[in-house]
Scaffold this motif. Structure first.
Motif, PDB file in Angstrom:
ATOM      1  N   TYR A 125       0.834  -1.203   0.000  1.00 14.47           N
ATOM      2  CA  TYR A 125       0.000   0.000   0.000  1.00 14.47           C
ATOM      3  C   TYR A 125       0.867   1.251   0.000  1.00 14.47           C
ATOM      4  O   TYR A 125       0.612   2.201  -0.752  1.00 14.47           O
ATOM      5  N   MET A 126       1.907   1.255   0.831  1.00 17.02           N
ATOM      6  CA  MET A 126       2.804   2.404   0.878  1.00 17.02           C
ATOM      7  C   MET A 126       3.528   2.601  -0.452  1.00 17.02           C
ATOM      8  O   MET A 126       3.827   3.738  -0.848  1.00 17.02           O
ATOM      9  N   ALA A 127       3.836   1.512  -1.141  1.00 18.45           N
ATOM     10  CA  ALA A 127       4.551   1.589  -2.417  1.00 18.45           C
ATOM     11  C   ALA A 127       3.599   1.789  -3.595  1.00 18.45           C
ATOM     12  O   ALA A 127       4.045   1.782  -4.747  1.00 18.45           O
ATOM     13  N   ARG A 128       2.307   1.953  -3.305  1.00 19.69           N
ATOM     14  CA  ARG A 128       1.283   2.137  -4.342  1.00 19.69           C
ATOM     15  C   ARG A 128       1.243   0.969  -5.329  1.00 19.69           C
ATOM     16  O   ARG A 128       1.060   1.155  -6.541  1.00 19.69           O
ATOM     17  N   LEU A 129       1.420  -0.229  -4.812  1.00 17.09           N
ATOM     18  CA  LEU A 129       1.252  -1.443  -5.609  1.00 17.09           C
ATOM     19  C   LEU A 129      -0.158  -1.953  -5.324  1.00 17.09           C
ATOM     20  O   LEU A 129      -0.390  -2.708  -4.385  1.00 17.09           O
ATOM     21  N   GLY A 130      -1.102  -1.519  -6.127  1.00 17.39           N
ATOM     22  CA  GLY A 130      -2.505  -1.707  -5.781  1.00 17.39           C
ATOM     23  C   GLY A 130      -3.056  -3.094  -6.034  1.00 17.39           C
ATOM     24  O   GLY A 130      -3.970  -3.538  -5.352  1.00 17.39           O
ATOM     25  N   ARG A 131      -2.508  -3.812  -7.034  1.00 20.61           N
ATOM     26  CA  ARG A 131      -3.031  -5.133  -7.388  1.00 20.61           C
ATOM     27  C   ARG A 131      -1.982  -6.172  -7.032  1.00 20.61           C
ATOM     28  O   ARG A 131      -0.998  -6.347  -7.751  1.00 20.61           O
ATOM     29  N   ILE A 132      -2.209  -6.860  -5.931  1.00 19.37           N
ATOM     30  CA  ILE A 132      -1.206  -7.795  -5.432  1.00 19.37           C
ATOM     31  C   ILE A 132      -1.798  -9.202  -5.353  1.00 19.37           C
ATOM     32  O   ILE A 132      -3.019  -9.379  -5.300  1.00 19.37           O
ATOM     33  N   LEU A 133      -0.913 -10.179  -5.353  1.00 13.63           N
ATOM     34  CA  LEU A 133      -1.307 -11.569  -5.184  1.00 13.63           C
ATOM     35  C   LEU A 133      -0.602 -12.136  -3.963  1.00 13.63           C
ATOM     36  O   LEU A 133       0.628 -12.120  -3.896  1.00 13.63           O
ATOM     37  N   PHE A 134      -1.367 -12.589  -2.994  1.00 16.51           N
ATOM     38  CA  PHE A 134      -0.796 -13.382  -1.909  1.00 16.51           C
ATOM     39  C   PHE A 134      -0.672 -14.818  -2.416  1.00 16.51           C
ATOM     40  O   PHE A 134      -1.644 -15.416  -2.880  1.00 16.51           O
ATOM     41  N   LEU A 135       0.535 -15.368  -2.320  1.00 14.81           N
ATOM     42  CA  LEU A 135       0.783 -16.720  -2.813  1.00 14.81           C
ATOM     43  C   LEU A 135       1.622 -17.484  -1.797  1.00 14.81           C
ATOM     44  O   LEU A 135       2.754 -17.089  -1.502  1.00 14.81           O
ATOM     45  N   ASP A 136       1.071 -18.563  -1.256  1.00 16.78           N
ATOM     46  CA  ASP A 136       1.833 -19.399  -0.332  1.00 16.78           C
ATOM     47  C   ASP A 136       2.903 -20.170  -1.091  1.00 16.78           C
ATOM     48  O   ASP A 136       2.767 -20.450  -2.294  1.00 16.78           O
ATOM     49  N   ASP A 137       3.956 -20.562  -0.373  1.00 12.68           N
ATOM     50  CA  ASP A 137       5.072 -21.229  -1.042  1.00 12.68           C
ATOM     51  C   ASP A 137       4.836 -22.714  -1.276  1.00 12.68           C
ATOM     52  O   ASP A 137       5.749 -23.427  -1.705  1.00 12.68           O
ATOM     53  N   ASP A 138       3.621 -23.196  -1.020  1.00 13.16           N
ATOM     54  CA  ASP A 138       3.278 -24.577  -1.370  1.00 13.16           C
ATOM     55  C   ASP A 138       2.127 -24.630  -2.374  1.00 13.16           C
ATOM     56  O   ASP A 138       1.444 -25.647  -2.505  1.00 13.16           O
ATOM     57  N   ILE A 139       1.923 -23.532  -3.090  1.00  8.03           N
ATOM     58  CA  ILE A 139       0.857 -23.445  -4.093  1.00  8.03           C
ATOM     59  C   ILE A 139       1.438 -22.980  -5.415  1.00  8.03           C
ATOM     60  O   ILE A 139       2.294 -22.086  -5.460  1.00  8.03           O
ATOM     61  N   ARG A 140       0.980 -23.591  -6.500  1.00  7.25           N
ATOM     62  CA  ARG A 140       1.434 -23.248  -7.847  1.00  7.25           C
ATOM     63  C   ARG A 140       0.259 -22.727  -8.686  1.00  7.25           C
ATOM     64  O   ARG A 140      -0.869 -23.162  -8.506  1.00  7.25           O
ATOM     65  N   ILE A 141       0.567 -21.814  -9.595  1.00  5.36           N
ATOM     66  CA  ILE A 141      -0.423 -21.273 -10.533  1.00  5.36           C
ATOM     67  C   ILE A 141      -0.044 -21.768 -11.929  1.00  5.36           C
ATOM     68  O   ILE A 141       0.941 -21.296 -12.507  1.00  5.36           O
ATOM     69  N   PRO A 142      -0.788 -22.721 -12.495  1.00  2.00           N
ATOM     70  CA  PRO A 142      -0.399 -23.290 -13.791  1.00  2.00           C
ATOM     71  C   PRO A 142      -0.450 -22.285 -14.941  1.00  2.00           C
ATOM     72  O   PRO A 142       0.393 -22.342 -15.848  1.00  2.00           O
ATOM     73  N   GLU A 143      -1.421 -21.369 -14.932  1.00  2.00           N
ATOM     74  CA  GLU A 143      -1.605 -20.453 -16.049  1.00  2.00           C
ATOM     75  C   GLU A 143      -1.452 -19.009 -15.569  1.00  2.00           C
ATOM     76  O   GLU A 143      -2.255 -18.508 -14.794  1.00  2.00           O
ATOM     77  N   THR A 144      -0.405 -18.339 -16.040  1.00  2.00           N
ATOM     78  CA  THR A 144      -0.194 -16.951 -15.611  1.00  2.00           C
ATOM     79  C   THR A 144      -1.318 -16.037 -16.099  1.00  2.00           C
ATOM     80  O   THR A 144      -1.583 -14.998 -15.490  1.00  2.00           O
ATOM     81  N   ALA A 145      -1.989 -16.411 -17.182  1.00  2.00           N
ATOM     82  CA  ALA A 145      -3.097 -15.590 -17.673  1.00  2.00           C
ATOM     83  C   ALA A 145      -4.205 -15.485 -16.628  1.00  2.00           C
ATOM     84  O   ALA A 145      -4.928 -14.477 -16.584  1.00  2.00           O
ATOM     85  N   ASP A 146      -4.338 -16.515 -15.780  1.00  2.00           N
ATOM     86  CA  ASP A 146      -5.340 -16.453 -14.713  1.00  2.00           C
ATOM     87  C   ASP A 146      -5.065 -15.289 -13.770  1.00  2.00           C
ATOM     88  O   ASP A 146      -6.002 -14.679 -13.226  1.00  2.00           O
ATOM     89  N   LEU A 147      -3.796 -14.959 -13.563  1.00  2.00           N
ATOM     90  CA  LEU A 147      -3.447 -13.854 -12.670  1.00  2.00           C
ATOM     91  C   LEU A 147      -3.757 -12.505 -13.323  1.00  2.00           C
ATOM     92  O   LEU A 147      -4.162 -11.567 -12.640  1.00  2.00           O
ATOM     93  N   ARG A 148      -3.579 -12.404 -14.618  1.00  2.00           N
ATOM     94  CA  ARG A 148      -3.953 -11.172 -15.312  1.00  2.00           C
ATOM     95  C   ARG A 148      -5.470 -10.984 -15.293  1.00  2.00           C
ATOM     96  O   ARG A 148      -5.958  -9.857 -15.190  1.00  2.00           O
ATOM     97  N   ARG A 149      -6.202 -12.091 -15.385  1.00  2.00           N
ATOM     98  CA  ARG A 149      -7.661 -11.998 -15.301  1.00  2.00           C
ATOM     99  C   ARG A 149      -8.087 -11.580 -13.895  1.00  2.00           C
ATOM    100  O   ARG A 149      -8.992 -10.767 -13.723  1.00  2.00           O
ATOM    101  N   ALA A 150      -7.439 -12.164 -12.909  1.00  2.00           N
ATOM    102  CA  ALA A 150      -7.760 -11.789 -11.524  1.00  2.00           C
ATOM    103  C   ALA A 150      -7.462 -10.307 -11.291  1.00  2.00           C
ATOM    104  O   ALA A 150      -8.233  -9.602 -10.632  1.00  2.00           O
ATOM    105  N   ALA A 151      -6.345  -9.823 -11.841  1.00  2.00           N
ATOM    106  CA  ALA A 151      -6.002  -8.405 -11.697  1.00  2.00           C
ATOM    107  C   ALA A 151      -7.067  -7.524 -12.353  1.00  2.00           C
ATOM    108  O   ALA A 151      -7.410  -6.461 -11.828  1.00  2.00           O
ATOM    109  N   TRP A 152      -7.597  -7.954 -13.476  1.00  2.00           N
ATOM    110  CA  TRP A 152      -8.656  -7.190 -14.138  1.00  2.00           C
ATOM    111  C   TRP A 152      -9.901  -7.121 -13.269  1.00  2.00           C
ATOM    112  O   TRP A 152     -10.549  -6.072 -13.169  1.00  2.00           O
ATOM    113  N   LEU A 153     -10.238  -8.223 -12.603  1.00  2.00           N
ATOM    114  CA  LEU A 153     -11.420  -8.264 -11.754  1.00  2.00           C
ATOM    115  C   LEU A 153     -11.279  -7.384 -10.515  1.00  2.00           C
ATOM    116  O   LEU A 153     -12.277  -7.009  -9.895  1.00  2.00           O
TER     117      LEU A 153
END
Length: 382
Positions: A125-153
């Motif tokens: 918030y202080m760095a004005r990074l408004g769209r962030i993803l919390f990601l645990d280190d035991d979870i994988r995201i197969p498709e990076t496009a899903d993260l761009r869609r989430a950012a759009w939402l």
């Protein structure tokens, strides 16, 4: 209602959205509250490189900043920030009534994941990074496009969860329910959660299911959507009965609140009478799992029974309707405390400078791979 773990996993509360092919947006940062070996951060580093976004790793326990830097340095584009989180991190954040209440009741939580996520909220918030993803280190995201869609939402939602596949993301008791043949779903969680840090004025309390509380305001669920897929690594939920014991109060509270929301109610409806009734339903739910376990011998049944009995013992000996009500009162108070804290944070700072205000050194390759720190500051906004 006859069970505290709803088979539908409260899914009707979520807005299911399938963005079109052009409904994509930039993700500003990936925040990893790391507690495992350094190699577990490689996937997040690969995602950050592909998405060209900031990677912020908050390391503690078995996770060391120097080892993480060595493991993920090949993915760096000058936007990796690694913070070695000290044991007293909670003391550098606002004092929360919920934490004090549970400490007084003997419910000390062994993990520091809530404090690290709260720190991640503050720094981004202080760095004005408004769209962030919390990601645990035991979870994988197969498709990076899903993260761009989430950012759009995140333009119209406070948070966007991902559908967890692989090993289900549940409490120990709910895992036991599934293992013994009960119907059991999952809900979105902070293991893979896109958040509008510039929109959400909430925090992660020091309790199990802290991410469910993060998604609530004073009366109901925030606007939360679900899209995309995340894959959870397998683990053994029954290897330590203390895990179930430590989860029980948070699991009871969160399931109880979301059961009210499922029926169109509001958080204010969770009064003493409701908690008296719901605690009894939870007791019957656990007893029903134990009965099925006794009737159907299965591998690991002794471990499962030990975990269930630990949870049941916690419920019987330490949880009361009055404690549930007191916790919610403290949580509402903390929402105000966090809002005040957030309102006083300075904006427009680089991640390193923001971390310095909490007296935290940041390892960043932008400064030659060393630590970005110019000195110790006593500035604390709360």
């Amino acid at each position: 209602m006859t069970a505290s773990c709803a088979p539908t996993a409260h899914s009707p509360l979520l807005r299911k959205v399938v963005p079109g092919p052009r409904m994509l947006a930039r993700l500003d940062a990936i925040v990893v509250p790391s507690g495992r070996s350094a190699s577990r951060c490689e996937h997040a580093a690969e995602l950050a490189r592909e998405l060209d976004c900031v990677l912020l790793v908050l390391a503690s326990r078995d996770s060391l900043g120097t080892e993480i830097r060595a493991a993920i340095g090949q993915h760096d584009r000058g936007n990796q920030y690694i913070v070695d989180v000290p044991p007293d991190l909670g003391e550098r954040l606002p004092q929360l009534a919920t934490t004090d209440l549970l400490a007084g009741e003997g419910f000390h939580r062994k993990t520091d994941v809530s404090a690290k996520r709260n720190l991640g909220l503050a720094l981004t918030y202080m760095a004005r990074l408004g769209r962030i993803l919390f990601l645990d280190d035991d979870i994988r995201i197969p498709e990076t496009a899903d993260l761009r869609r989430a950012a759009w939402l995140l333009r119209t939602h406070d948070a966007v969860g991902m559908r967890v596949e692989g090993y289900p993301d549940n409490s120990v008791v709910c895992h036991a329910n599934r293992e013994t043949g009960g119907r059991q779903g999952t809900f979105v969680g902070a293991g893979a959660l896109a958040v509008g840090s510039d929109r959400v004025n909430s925090f992660f309390p020091e309790i199990y299911n802290e991410d469910w509380f993060f998604l609530l305001d004073h009366s109901t669920l925030l606007p939360v959507a679900v899209t995309g897929v995340a894959v959870q690594d397998r683990f053994d939920p029954f290897d330590d009965p203390d895990r179930a014991r430590g989860q029980e109060f948070g699991d009871l509270l969160a399931e109880g609140l979301f059961a009210i929301l499922d029926r169109g109610g509001r958080i204010r409806h969770a009064d003493i009478a409701y908690w008296r009734w719901f605690i009894e339903q939870r007791r019957r739910f656990i007893d029903g799992i134990l009965e099925r376990l006794e009737l159907n011998a299965m591998p690991g049944s002794e471990q499962i029974a030990a975990a269930l009995l630990a949870a049941r013992g916690q419920l019987d000996e330490h949880v009361s309707p009055e404690l549930c009500r007191h916790y919610l009162d403290a949580w509402r108070h903390d929402l105000g405390t966090w809002a005040t804290f957030r309102a006083n944070l300075p904006l427009g700072l680089p991640i390193g400078s923001a971390a310095e205000l909490f007296d935290l050194p940041v390892s960043t390759s932008a400064f030659g791979g060393g630590f970005e720190r110019e000195g110790t500051h006593a500035w604390l906004p709360w």
